[in-house]
Structures are given as structure tokens and as C-alpha cells.
Design a protein around this motif. Structure first.
Motif, PDB file in Angstrom:
ATOM      1  N   GLU A   4       3.354  39.982  95.485  1.00 48.09           N
ATOM      2  CA  GLU A   4       2.492  40.377  94.362  1.00 48.09           C
ATOM      3  C   GLU A   4       2.324  39.229  93.379  1.00 48.09           C
ATOM      4  N   TRP A   5       1.063  38.993  92.975  1.00 46.17           N
ATOM      5  CA  TRP A   5       0.765  38.098  91.857  1.00 46.17           C
ATOM      6  C   TRP A   5       0.512  38.960  90.631  1.00 46.17           C
ATOM      7  N   HIS A   6       1.061  38.577  89.506  1.00 46.47           N
ATOM      8  CA  HIS A   6       0.763  39.256  88.244  1.00 46.47           C
ATOM      9  C   HIS A   6      -0.255  38.472  87.421  1.00 46.47           C
ATOM     10  N   VAL A   7      -0.633  37.288  87.920  1.00 48.57           N
ATOM     11  CA  VAL A   7      -1.581  36.441  87.209  1.00 48.57           C
ATOM     12  C   VAL A   7      -2.547  35.823  88.209  1.00 48.57           C
ATOM     13  N   LYS A   8      -3.601  35.217  87.671  1.00 49.47           N
ATOM     14  CA  LYS A   8      -4.543  34.457  88.500  1.00 49.47           C
ATOM     15  C   LYS A   8      -4.899  33.185  87.741  1.00 49.47           C
ATOM     16  N   ALA A   9      -5.567  32.266  88.412  1.00 51.21           N
ATOM     17  CA  ALA A   9      -5.950  31.014  87.766  1.00 51.21           C
ATOM     18  C   ALA A   9      -6.802  31.302  86.535  1.00 51.21           C
ATOM     19  N   GLY A  10      -6.450  30.674  85.414  1.00 53.21           N
ATOM     20  CA  GLY A  10      -7.171  30.871  84.155  1.00 53.21           C
ATOM     21  C   GLY A  10      -6.516  31.867  83.230  1.00 53.21           C
ATOM     22  N   ASP A  11      -5.528  32.625  83.730  1.00 52.16           N
ATOM     23  CA  ASP A  11      -4.855  33.620  82.889  1.00 52.16           C
ATOM     24  C   ASP A  11      -3.864  32.948  81.945  1.00 52.16           C
ATOM     25  N   PRO A  12      -3.754  33.458  80.728  1.00 50.65           N
ATOM     26  CA  PRO A  12      -2.699  32.978  79.830  1.00 50.65           C
ATOM     27  C   PRO A  12      -1.379  33.643  80.194  1.00 50.65           C
ATOM     28  N   VAL A  13      -0.289  32.917  80.058  1.00 48.91           N
ATOM     29  CA  VAL A  13       1.038  33.480  80.281  1.00 48.91           C
ATOM     30  C   VAL A  13       1.926  33.104  79.113  1.00 48.91           C
ATOM     31  N   MET A  14       2.942  33.923  78.914  1.00 46.60           N
ATOM     32  CA  MET A  14       3.906  33.642  77.864  1.00 46.60           C
ATOM     33  C   MET A  14       5.284  33.489  78.479  1.00 46.60           C
ATOM     34  N   GLU A  15       6.160  32.864  77.756  1.00 47.27           N
ATOM     35  CA  GLU A  15       7.518  32.652  78.245  1.00 47.27           C
ATOM     36  C   GLU A  15       8.180  33.981  78.579  1.00 47.27           C
ATOM     37  N   ASP A  16       8.855  34.038  79.727  1.00 45.16           N
ATOM     38  CA  ASP A  16       9.567  35.214  80.244  1.00 45.16           C
ATOM     39  C   ASP A  16       8.639  36.278  80.821  1.00 45.16           C
ATOM     40  N   MET A  17       7.331  36.049  80.823  1.00 44.93           N
ATOM     41  CA  MET A  17       6.407  36.998  81.449  1.00 44.93           C
ATOM     42  C   MET A  17       6.508  36.861  82.970  1.00 44.93           C
ATOM     43  N   VAL A  18       6.592  37.989  83.671  1.00 42.07           N
ATOM     44  CA  VAL A  18       6.683  37.966  85.129  1.00 42.07           C
ATOM     45  C   VAL A  18       5.336  37.526  85.706  1.00 42.07           C
ATOM     46  N   VAL A  19       5.367  36.506  86.569  1.00 40.54           N
ATOM     47  CA  VAL A  19       4.123  35.978  87.130  1.00 40.54           C
ATOM     48  C   VAL A  19       3.956  36.316  88.606  1.00 40.54           C
ATOM     49  N   ALA A  20       5.056  36.625  89.305  1.00 36.43           N
ATOM     50  CA  ALA A  20       4.973  36.902  90.735  1.00 36.43           C
ATOM     51  C   ALA A  20       6.177  37.710  91.170  1.00 36.43           C
ATOM     52  N   ALA A  21       6.053  38.338  92.354  1.00 36.49           N
ATOM     53  CA  ALA A  21       7.168  39.043  92.972  1.00 36.49           C
ATOM     54  C   ALA A  21       7.250  38.609  94.423  1.00 36.49           C
ATOM     55  N   VAL A  22       8.457  38.308  94.874  1.00 37.50           N
ATOM     56  CA  VAL A  22       8.667  37.896  96.259  1.00 37.50           C
ATOM     57  C   VAL A  22       9.687  38.818  96.897  1.00 37.50           C
ATOM     58  N   MET A  23       9.688  38.862  98.235  1.00 35.85           N
ATOM     59  CA  MET A  23      10.588  39.752  98.950  1.00 35.85           C
ATOM     60  C   MET A  23      11.281  39.012 100.066  1.00 35.85           C
ATOM     61  N   THR A  24      12.552  39.334 100.241  1.00 43.53           N
ATOM     62  CA  THR A  24      13.311  38.849 101.389  1.00 43.53           C
ATOM     63  C   THR A  24      14.359  39.879 101.724  1.00 43.53           C
TER      64      THR A  24
END
Length: 430
Positions: free
Chosen positions: A22-42
Motif C-alpha cells: 500500500e502507498w499512502h502518498v503519490k508523487a506531488g503529495d505533501p508529507v509531514m514527519e512521522d506520517m505513514v507513507v507506505a506499508a510492506v508485507m513479509t
């Protein structure tokens, strides 16, 4: 301006890669410190990755479903800092992994951080952060929310596109959904008429669903299954279970059939150790296990997982019940650890009231046996002079025919049948 590169962190010992789910952002999106940007699985464990900086996303390193190697670039963020060379956030120098947080109990809101509470929603991708300000006629961006929040929304039938967000950068929090439900808000819908439907939808298998597909394909292609079905008279056990539940202590979990079956299974495998085994078919080696680590297949909103009750041979009925309940809750909320979802030596599969009359359970590779529990139903049983109502249940169990012969499979299940039909034997030391 400066640039930060976030690399795929080391998400576990011995793990060389992880799937981007899962991506929580895309190119051009603003992000802030500690904001979740992605989820990975293993290994069926989902890990959220936060941003260590504030800035704007300028590049994403893959698409959902891609497998990304540890230390490979994951995304780049442009910051307001001045500097020469781009900065790299490395797992070796700064932790960028945030384990999934347990969902709050029902009826209890998750407490947001002060920063999250004081930061107003921002526009993402040209759309206002609050759903009420979005145009329903135009394209709607995917709402920002963590995997645990999305799970909570699915469990309550809530469309996240209709929930007002209060988190950073328009991110939807759990309490936003709770407030939505408290207002009695319902999803927008229209009453469909009797018309032909010609739309199709292609869904890429990602995350847990892809893991399940791979596991089932491996089991079906490598293991020659033999399935043995036997009916069990559960009348005496159900009476005993009801009595024990009425007398249980407040801290004790409610007894289901599974703890009794687990204890019966432990007794049966002590007499037939070949059933409590794993088979390395590449090396041609069968490993018999003294420990009985029982996997309990559990259906969750995200798919099938198998949490493991370790050392069932050393647990009593109440201990088994408590551990099953604890693991089931962890599986439902997505907080089960990698260790809790691996290492089983034999598996129990049960759908409860949906168990049907007969099933053909698929063995959990590399194990050699799985015990399938079907529903309990009152049936007429001939006692020699008349038909009497009895509470009957079928066990539909599968075995790896390369390791377990048909007669051994039948003997194993018959031993379990005797123990369940005479439940006092479960409590008698052999």
C-alpha cells in the motif's frame, strides 16, 4: 532545497525483500514527519513505514504488488533544507519501521498524538481533505488511512470516501470513523433496478491474498492429498463443555470445541508421531516433532492466516482456550507477530457453524496433516432399538499420502473419535 531518499528497511532477521502492499502518498503529495507513507508485507506481517522528514514526494520506487529488496530506494522526498548531495535515510542509521499498532477495543477511540489533533486537513492531489468538499461526479482520490484503520472501516461497512478526516495531510483516523458511525451516517447508495450488468473488474493479487494463493498452489501441486471423513458423537462432550463454561472463572476464556480437539490431537500424535511431522520434499527428509505446535486456521477480513498455539502438549484445556482466543484476536486486528504465524507442525481448520457436512482441507505445506472440523448438528442415530437425537460432527481430515498411509490416517482419526466421544479420557494421564 534538499532531497531525502527513504530505503526499504530491514523488516526482520533473514528477510531480503518485502512486498509493497500500500502507498499512502503519490508523487506531488505533501508529507509531514512521522506520517505513514507506505506499508510492506513479509511472512504475513504488515509493517508501516513513516517519513522521517517533512516535504513533498517527488518519486516512488514501485507499484503495489512489487517486491522490493532491503536497502533499495523506496521513495524520495524534497525538503525545504538546503544542502548539496541528496540525503539517504538508511535502516542502519535511522529507524523507519513502525510496527502496526493494535486496534483499540470496540467502543473505545484511539488517542491521537497532539500533532495529529492540532494539524488541520490539507488538500491532496487538488482535492480538499474533507469528503464533504469533494465532487462525487468527478474522479475521487483514494482516501489516506493506515492498514489498521482500513481494516476497522471494512469490519463496520464504512466507505472511507465518505468519512471526514482530521489527521495530518487529510489522513483518516480511527476516531473519524467512530464519529461517522456515532452520527448514524450511512453510505450513499442507490436502489439498483433490474438491468443487465456488463462491467468487469480486474483485481491484482497483492499482500496476504497473494501469499495465500502461492501457499495453496504449492500445497496442491506438491502434496498428494488423501482425505478421510468420520462422524463423531459430540453429545457427551457438549454436555461437559456446557458445564465447564458455566463454572469457569471470569479470567478464563470460554471453551469451544477446539481446546478439546487440541488435547485429543496431542494424545493421538503421541501414538502416531508420523502425523506430527514436516516433509522437506526437496531433500527427501521427514522431520518428526516432539513439540506439538498446532496451527489454527483463522479467517480474517484480509484473508486466511494460521496463528500457532505452541507446545500444546504442555497446555491444559483452559490454557489452550486462552491461547486460541488471544491469537484469534491478534489475527483479526492484524497485530499477530511473525513468530505467532509460523512454525506449526499440524493444523486444525474450522469454520464453526459454516463448516458444512464435509470439506476437503488443503494441507499447510510442509506439514503432512490437517484436521478439518465440520459443524455440529442434531441427527437421528440408531442405538440398537430406536432412533435417538444425538449431536453429531464430522471430521474431514487430509494427509500427505507420501508420508501417511490410508490405514494410519484412519487409525489416527479413530483415536481422536474415541477421545472426543468419551471426553473423560482426555483428562486421564496415559
Amino acid at each position: 532545497m534538499g532531497e531525502f531518499t527513504i530505503k526499504m528497511p530491514d523488516v526482520g532477521e533473514g528477510v531480503a525483500e518485502a512486498e509493497l502492499v500500500e502507498w499512502h502518498v503519490k508523487a506531488g503529495d505533501p508529507v509531514m514527519e512521522d506520517m505513514v507513507v507506505a506499508a510492506v508485507m513479509t511472512d504475513k506481517a504488515t509493517v508501516e513505514i513513516p517519513s522521517p522528514v517533512t516535504g513533498t514526494v517527488v518519486w516512488l520506487g514501485g507499484e503495489v504488488g512489487d517486491t522490493i529488496a532491503v536497502k533499495a530506494p523506496l521513495l524520495r522526498i524534497e525538503t525545504a533544507e538546503d544542502g548539496g548531495e541528496p540525503k539517504v535515510v538508511s535502516p542502519a542509521t535511522e529507524s523507519v519501521v513502525q510496527a502496526p499498532k493494535p486496534s483499540a477495543p470496540a467502543g473505545q477511540a484511539t488517542i491521537a498524538s497532539p500533532d495529529a489533533a492540532s494539524t488541520p486537513p490539507k488538500a491532496i492531489g487538488g482535492l480538499a481533505g474533507r469528503p464533504s468538499e469533494r465532487s462525487l461526479s468527478g474522479p475521487v482520490e483514494k482516501p489516506l488511512a493506515s492498514p489498521s484503520v482500513r481494516l476497522f472501516a471494512r469490519e463496520h461497512g464504512v466507505d472511507l470516501r465518505q468519512v471526514a478526516s482530521s489527521g495530518p495531510a487529510g489522513r483518516i483516523l480511527r476516531e473519524d470513523i467512530e464519529q461517522f458511525l456515532a452520527r448514524g451516517a450511512l453510505p450513499l447508495s442507490t436502489q439498483p433496478g433490474l438491468a443487465r450488468k456488463t462491467a468487469t473488474e480486474e483485481i491484482k493479487l497483492t499482500g496476504l491474498r497473494r501469499r495465500i494463493a502461492e501457499k495453496m498452489s504449492l500445497s496442491a501441486s506438491r502434496i498428494p492429498h488423501i482425505t478421510y471423513v468420520e462422524e463423531i458423537d459430540m453429545t457427551a462432550l457438549e454436555e461437559l463443555r456446557g458445564t465447564m463454561n458455566r463454572d469457569r472463572k471470569p479470567e478464563q476464556a470460554k471453551l469451544t470445541v477446539l481446546p478439546f480437539l487440541m488435547r485429543a490431537l496431542v494424545r493421538a500424535v503421541s501414538e502416531q508421531p508420523d502425523v506430527n511431522a514436516t516433509f522437506d520434499d526437496d531433500a527427501g527428509i521427514v522431520t518428526r516433532h516432539g513439540a506439538v505446535h498446532v496451527g489454527v486456521a483463522a479467517q480474517t477480513p484480509s484473508g486466511l492466516v494460521v496463528p500457532v498455539v505452541r507446545h500444546a502438549e504442555a497446555r491444559g484445556i483452559w490454557d489452550c482456550a486462552g491461547e486460541i482466543a488471544r491469537l484469534a484476536q491478534a489475527a483479526r486486528t492484524g497485530t499477530a507477530t511473525r513468530d505467532e504465524l509460523s512454525g506449526s507442525t499440524i493444523t486444525i481448520s474450522s469454520l464453526g457453524a459454516l463448516g458444512g457436512i464435509v470439506s476437503t482441507p488443503v494441507i499447510n505445506h510442509p506439514e503432512v496433516a490437517i484436521i478439518g472440523v465440520n459443524k455440529i448438528a442434531v441427527r437421528p442415530v440408531w442405538d440398537g432399538t430406536q432412533f435417538v437425537p444425538r449431536k453429531m460432527m464430522n471430521l474431514s481430515s487430509s494427509f500427505d499420502h507420501r508420508i501417511v498411509d490410508g490405514s494410519d490416517a484412519a487409525t489416527f482419526i479413530q483415536r481422536i473419535r474415541v477421545l472426543l466421544e468419551t471426553p473423560a479420557l482426555i483428562f486421564i494421564e496415559s
